[in-house]
Design an enzyme around this catalytic site. Sequence first.
Site, short mmCIF file in Angstrom:
data_model
loop_
_atom_site.label_atom_id
_atom_site.label_comp_id
_atom_site.label_asym_id
_atom_site.label_seq_id
_atom_site.Cartn_x
_atom_site.Cartn_y
_atom_site.Cartn_z
N ASP A 110 0.83 -1.20 0.00
CA ASP A 110 0.00 0.00 0.00
C ASP A 110 0.87 1.26 0.00
O ASP A 110 0.36 2.38 -0.07
CB ASP A 110 -0.98 0.00 1.17
CG ASP A 110 -0.33 -0.07 2.53
OD1 ASP A 110 0.91 -0.13 2.60
OD2 ASP A 110 -1.07 -0.06 3.55
N SER A 111 2.20 1.06 0.03
CA SER A 111 3.13 2.17 -0.22
C SER A 111 2.90 2.80 -1.57
O SER A 111 3.41 3.90 -1.84
CB SER A 111 4.58 1.67 -0.11
OG SER A 111 4.76 0.50 -0.89
N ASP A 160 -0.98 -6.24 0.05
CA ASP A 160 -1.32 -5.52 1.27
C ASP A 160 -2.82 -5.30 1.40
O ASP A 160 -3.48 -4.86 0.44
CB ASP A 160 -0.66 -4.14 1.25
CG ASP A 160 0.51 -4.02 2.19
OD1 ASP A 160 0.58 -4.80 3.15
OD2 ASP A 160 1.34 -3.13 1.97
N LYS A 181 -1.16 -9.29 3.56
CA LYS A 181 -0.43 -8.72 4.69
C LYS A 181 -1.33 -7.75 5.44
O LYS A 181 -2.04 -6.95 4.82
CB LYS A 181 0.84 -8.01 4.24
CG LYS A 181 1.66 -7.42 5.41
CD LYS A 181 3.03 -6.95 4.97
CE LYS A 181 2.99 -5.64 4.23
NZ LYS A 181 2.51 -4.51 5.10
N GLU A 194 -1.43 -5.16 9.11
CA GLU A 194 -0.67 -4.53 10.17
C GLU A 194 -1.39 -4.66 11.51
O GLU A 194 -2.60 -4.48 11.59
CB GLU A 194 -0.48 -3.04 9.86
CG GLU A 194 0.27 -2.76 8.57
CD GLU A 194 0.43 -1.28 8.29
OE1 GLU A 194 0.94 -0.94 7.21
OE2 GLU A 194 0.03 -0.45 9.15
N GLU A 253 9.27 -3.67 10.83
CA GLU A 253 9.68 -2.38 10.27
C GLU A 253 10.13 -1.42 11.37
O GLU A 253 9.45 -1.22 12.36
CB GLU A 253 8.53 -1.74 9.49
CG GLU A 253 8.90 -0.40 8.87
CD GLU A 253 7.87 0.12 7.87
OE1 GLU A 253 8.07 1.24 7.37
OE2 GLU A 253 6.88 -0.58 7.60
#
Length: 275
Positions: A54-55, A93, A121, A123, A190
């Site tokens: 999602d960057s 993501d 993925k 978070e 991270e």
Amino acid sequence: MSYINLSENLVPLTISKLMQMKQEGQKITSLTAYDASFAALFDRIGIEVILVGDSLGNVIQGHTSTIPVSIRDMAYHTECVARSVKRAFIIGDLPFASYTSVAEAVKNSASLMQAGAQMVKMEGGSHLQEMIEVLTQHGIPVCGHLGLTPQSVNTLGGFKVQGKTADAAKKILEDALALEAAGAQLLVLEAIPSSLGAQITDALKIPTIGIGAGPDCSGQVLVMHDALGAFPGRKPKFVKDFLATTGTIEKAIALYIEEVKKGTFPAPEHCFVSN
């Protein structure tokens, strides 16, 4: 530096192979990609894991965070990447607010899997245990993400190193163990101290992929634009421009692979320490 071309070795990588690599002490190489051309190039040169991150909100769409990225955006870019990849393992993501309930998590994870991801993925820590268990039961492999979690940047107070105190480090380790117990098969770490990255990697059976988490993780990942010196704004501490000394994208990626495999990247100047 040796140029790697795996165009003749097209056996697709699986999570079982990544697990085997950790057990054998082989470092795992990963980069983000968002389109077919770069994904095909990275796949051919030998990158083992491609993260459709999602960057893309920052590096493709021009946002200041990942928060505006939608599940529709992620599915589109995952499709683009999946069409050109023959060997690398693809992770998609789950974007901000796309897994606020178990039902939403299943629905949106299915969208990414149908678009071509082999794993999703998400978070967050131990509060995701039930969600991960349900996703796993539905045949959806999960990669966790701990430490600096960009989707939570507003609650973290900015892009700051996490786990620097003993209590904070203990919480991240506990979360890592909880995610593994729930069924997560991979874990991104991270912006945490290198010592914590090593501790978590030793404590888990599943592979860890570090980004600013030290050289002792099972593998490393960078945003492709960062690895190629195209980052907007200030360069993060954990970033190295591999294009600066190589001259071509192919050689830059080959150098990145070589340094990760040898354990020379990240070097001390790319790492964080505890308080």
